[in-house]
Design a protein around this motif. Structure first.
Motif, PDB file in Angstrom:
ATOM      1  N   CYS A   1       0.744  -1.151  -0.080  1.00 24.02           N
ATOM      2  CA  CYS A   1       0.158  -0.008  -0.071  1.00 24.02           C
ATOM      3  C   CYS A   1       0.971   1.299  -0.105  1.00 24.02           C
ATOM      4  O   CYS A   1       1.625   1.554   0.909  1.00 24.02           O
ATOM      5  N   GLN A   5      -2.066   5.907  -1.687  1.00 27.62           N
ATOM      6  CA  GLN A   5      -3.269   4.974  -1.293  1.00 27.62           C
ATOM      7  C   GLN A   5      -3.728   5.066   0.032  1.00 27.62           C
ATOM      8  O   GLN A   5      -5.199   5.152   0.094  1.00 27.62           O
ATOM      9  N   GLN A  74       0.670   4.051  -9.817  1.00 26.45           N
ATOM     10  CA  GLN A  74       0.201   2.892  -9.227  1.00 26.45           C
ATOM     11  C   GLN A  74      -0.830   2.103 -10.338  1.00 26.45           C
ATOM     12  O   GLN A  74      -0.696   0.963 -10.307  1.00 26.45           O
ATOM     13  N   GLU A  75      -1.511   2.761 -11.360  1.00 23.80           N
ATOM     14  CA  GLU A  75      -2.061   2.126 -12.408  1.00 23.80           C
ATOM     15  C   GLU A  75      -1.015   1.215 -13.388  1.00 23.80           C
ATOM     16  O   GLU A  75      -1.196   0.295 -13.438  1.00 23.80           O
ATOM     17  N   VAL A  77       1.905  -0.021 -12.185  1.00 20.18           N
ATOM     18  CA  VAL A  77       2.406  -1.269 -11.566  1.00 20.18           C
ATOM     19  C   VAL A  77       1.467  -2.256 -11.594  1.00 20.18           C
ATOM     20  O   VAL A  77       1.599  -3.565 -11.818  1.00 20.18           O
ATOM     21  N   GLU A  78       0.279  -1.890 -11.451  1.00 13.87           N
ATOM     22  CA  GLU A  78      -1.103  -2.727 -11.270  1.00 13.87           C
ATOM     23  C   GLU A  78      -1.220  -3.518 -12.573  1.00 13.87           C
ATOM     24  O   GLU A  78      -1.665  -4.611 -12.719  1.00 13.87           O
ATOM     25  N   THR A  79      -1.192  -2.702 -13.686  1.00  5.70           N
ATOM     26  CA  THR A  79      -1.662  -3.181 -14.852  1.00  5.70           C
ATOM     27  C   THR A  79      -0.276  -3.951 -15.571  1.00  5.70           C
ATOM     28  O   THR A  79      -0.622  -5.002 -16.421  1.00  5.70           O
ATOM     29  N   LYS A  83       0.131 -10.940 -12.948  1.00  2.00           N
ATOM     30  CA  LYS A  83      -0.547 -11.609 -11.804  1.00  2.00           C
ATOM     31  C   LYS A  83      -0.300 -12.957 -11.703  1.00  2.00           C
ATOM     32  O   LYS A  83       0.081 -13.536 -10.514  1.00  2.00           O
ATOM     33  N   GLU A 133       8.806  -3.539  -6.541  1.00  2.00           N
ATOM     34  CA  GLU A 133       7.676  -4.740  -6.685  1.00  2.00           C
ATOM     35  C   GLU A 133       8.532  -5.890  -7.333  1.00  2.00           C
ATOM     36  O   GLU A 133       8.284  -7.164  -7.147  1.00  2.00           O
TER      37      GLU A 133
END
Length: 193
Positions: A1, A5, A74-75, A77-79, A83, A133
């Motif tokens: 987090c 965030q 953030q977008e 790293v998440e995208t 996964k 990450e």
């Protein structure tokens, strides 16, 4: 987090919507005009938000841009980071790079506007988050077994730095090489399978 965030969690829905409107307005305006030519009034007008509301959220347009960049980070790293588990660290890394190329290509004009905003240090904060990450992923057994002599922190910094430099070159080039050429060349530089 991330810190952003955590700061977002205390905001109610209305406050989050206001911030989203301001970010969207700034992003649109930056694709039309240089950041230095934009005023808070321009941003508020585009977002249809009163100036006092702007100042309830941000001190100035630079702080809004910094917030936009943290949202973009953030977008990204998440995208971009896969996964699902990959068959090898090399496959994982090449998939992440392919995702990042697509992510930045879709946002090319905004990325270039951010690079030209005079806030270059903030644009490159992405490398820290991505490296953390990747380091976490490279510390997992599949990578450790494939390359026990490689320090995950050094490998993560090396690969993220190289990839972000390549993406920057690719996005700022007048005649960029095809994405497939970039990926096939990159696969030769990854020494771990």
């Amino acid at each position: 987090c991330s810190m952003d965030q955590k700061n977002e969690e205390h905001l109610d829905l209305r406050q989050r919507k206001t911030r989203a409107l301001l970010v969207k307005a700034l992003a649109e305006l930056m694709e039309e005009r240089p950041f230095s030519e934009l005023s808070v009034v321009d941003i508020c007008s585009r977002a249809m938000v009163h100036r006092t509301t702007f100042y309830a959220h941000f001190n100035d347009k630079r702080e809004l841009l910094s917030y936009l960049l943290s949202q973009l980070e953030q977008e990204c790293v998440e995208t971009c980071l896969p996964k699902k588990e990959m068959t090898s660290p090399k496959e994982y890394f090449l998939t992440a790079v392919k995702n990042a190329l697509g992510f930045f290509q879709d946002r090319r004009s905004l990325y270039l506007a951010c690079l030209n905003s005079g806030m270059e240090a903030e644009v490159h904060v992405l490398s820290d988050r991505a490296a953390q990450e990747l380091c976490r992923r490279l510390s997992q057994p599949a990578f450790r077994d494939a390359a026990p002599e490689v320090d995950p922190q050094i490998a993560a910094r090396f690969y993220i730095g190289a990839v972000l430099a390549l993406i920057r070159w690719w996005l700022t080039s007048d005649d960029p090489v095809p994405q497939e050429t970039l990926l096939s060349n990159l696969s030769h530089f990854i020494l771990i399978d």
